[in-house]
Design an enzyme around this catalytic site. Structure first.
Site, PDB file in Angstrom:
ATOM      1  CB  VAL A 142      -5.758   2.832 -20.533  1.00 11.64           C
ATOM      2  CG1 VAL A 142      -5.907   1.314 -20.474  1.00 11.64           C
ATOM      3  CG2 VAL A 142      -4.446   3.189 -21.232  1.00 11.64           C
ATOM      4  CE  LYS A 169     -14.821   7.377 -12.950  1.00 13.65           C
ATOM      5  NZ  LYS A 169     -13.483   6.853 -12.752  1.00 13.65           N
ATOM      6  CB  ALA A 213      -6.678  17.278  -7.479  1.00 14.17           C
ATOM      7  CE1 TYR A 214      -4.535  10.475 -12.124  1.00 18.26           C
ATOM      8  CE2 TYR A 214      -4.493  11.607 -14.243  1.00 18.26           C
ATOM      9  CZ  TYR A 214      -4.236  10.483 -13.473  1.00 18.26           C
ATOM     10  OH  TYR A 214      -3.685   9.374 -14.057  1.00 18.26           O
ATOM     11  CG  ASP A 258      -1.768   1.216   1.347  1.00 16.00           C
ATOM     12  OD1 ASP A 258      -1.658   2.114   0.473  1.00 16.00           O
ATOM     13  OD2 ASP A 258      -2.568   1.297   2.300  1.00 16.00           O
ATOM     14  CE  LYS A 303      -0.760   9.905 -12.498  1.00 16.19           C
ATOM     15  NZ  LYS A 303      -0.014   8.714 -12.066  1.00 16.19           N
ATOM     16  CB  VAL A 350      -1.530  19.574  -9.373  1.00 17.15           C
ATOM     17  CG1 VAL A 350      -0.405  19.931  -8.397  1.00 17.15           C
ATOM     18  CG2 VAL A 350      -2.106  20.853  -9.993  1.00 17.15           C
TER      19      VAL A 350
END
Length: 277
Positions: A231, A95, A193-194, A62, A198, A196
């Site tokens: 994907v 999402k 947020a995703y 984890d 990445k 940033v």
């Protein structure tokens, strides 16, 4: 201690991670570890590969839990004396358009896993990577578009060839704090947020590659970030254009670069092609 080469893929009981493990089972000349937070789901995924005639091994991991990361580190050190291939694939996404979770919560939770969790794995496992090893950090093209959505000042910082890991951590922490104060847009951040998280993964990869050049130049370790593409997974949904196996192609290509390859290193790739950052 085993002299067998070993590969580890984080977050690999489903989706792209699972497809990466499948491809490595077919092509990597050694032991391949599928990891998951939940041992039940992990073992189930290993059994699924067994039905296909493929042999993967399981280890719990984890990436949000430092003890879990360190348990894997100690296991690899003891059993193999290190690590040959590390694919940092584990990640999460809300999402963003349809999710009603407050943006500040999305920011904190997303960065905790995608950036800080990935960084912790690297901190613990990079020192174990053997000469001629390969490290692949799964990022996203969204990191490029999110970079474009940053203020000019932030873009300069994220593109800098001298930014340090501490400075990057400071910026990622600031993003989360700015969202809590409701000032992230005013401070020059994009509304993703995703994205940033990445940016953090891509820039971290650039920093890590630079550090490897400085501290372990003779070890020929190649470290890169990549985008698997859009994907069809639980994360991206059924409308995405690529199958998980197609999404695995670029990460697997980077994980299996030949030992005499001197690049790519410290780059961001999609469709096996180096992209400008």
């Amino acid at each position: 201690m085993s002299s067998v080469p070993v590969a580890v893929v984080t977050g690999s009981n489903k989706g792209i991670g699972f497809a990466i493990v499948r491809a490595l089972c077919k092509q990597f000349p050694g032991d391949v570890y599928l990891t998951a937070r939940d041992p039940g789901r992990g073992q189930e995924a290993v059994s699924k590969l067994q039905e296909e005639g493929l042999r993967a091994l399981f280890h719990q991991l984890d990436i949000d839990d430092l003890q879990s990361i360190r348990a894997l580190r100690d296991f690899l050190k003891e059993k193999y004396g290190g690590l040959n291939v590390l694919v940092n694939n584990a990640g999460i996404a809300f999402k963003e358009v349809h999710d009603t979770t407050p943006f500040a919560v999305q920011a904190e939770v997303t960065l905790k896993t995608n950036f800080f969790g990935t960084r912790n794995v690297c901190t613990e496992l990079l020192p174990l990577v053997k000469p001629y090893g390969k490290v692949v950090n799964v990022s996203s093209m969204v990191s490029s578009s999110a970079l474009g959505g940053c203020s000019r000042e932030l873009q300069q910082k994220f593109r800098s060839d001298t930014i340090t890991e501490d400075e990057l951590v400071e910026l990622m922490t600031k993003f989360v704090e700015d969202t809590k104060k409701g000032v992230h847009e005013k401070e020059g951040w994009p509304n993703t947020a995703y994205g940033v998280s990445k940016i953090g993964v891509t820039v971290l990869s650039r920093i890590q590659a630079r550090m490897l050049n400085e501290k372990r130049k003779g070890d020929h370790i190649l470290l890169n970030a990549c985008c698997p593409g859009w994907v069809r997974t639980d994360m991206a949904g059924p409308k995405a254009t690529k199958s998980p196996d197609e999404g695995a192609e670029t990460p697997v290509y980077l994980a299996l670069l030949p030992s005499d390859a001197d690049g790519p290193h410290g780059q961001f790739l999609s469709n096996k092609t180096v992209r400008t950052w």
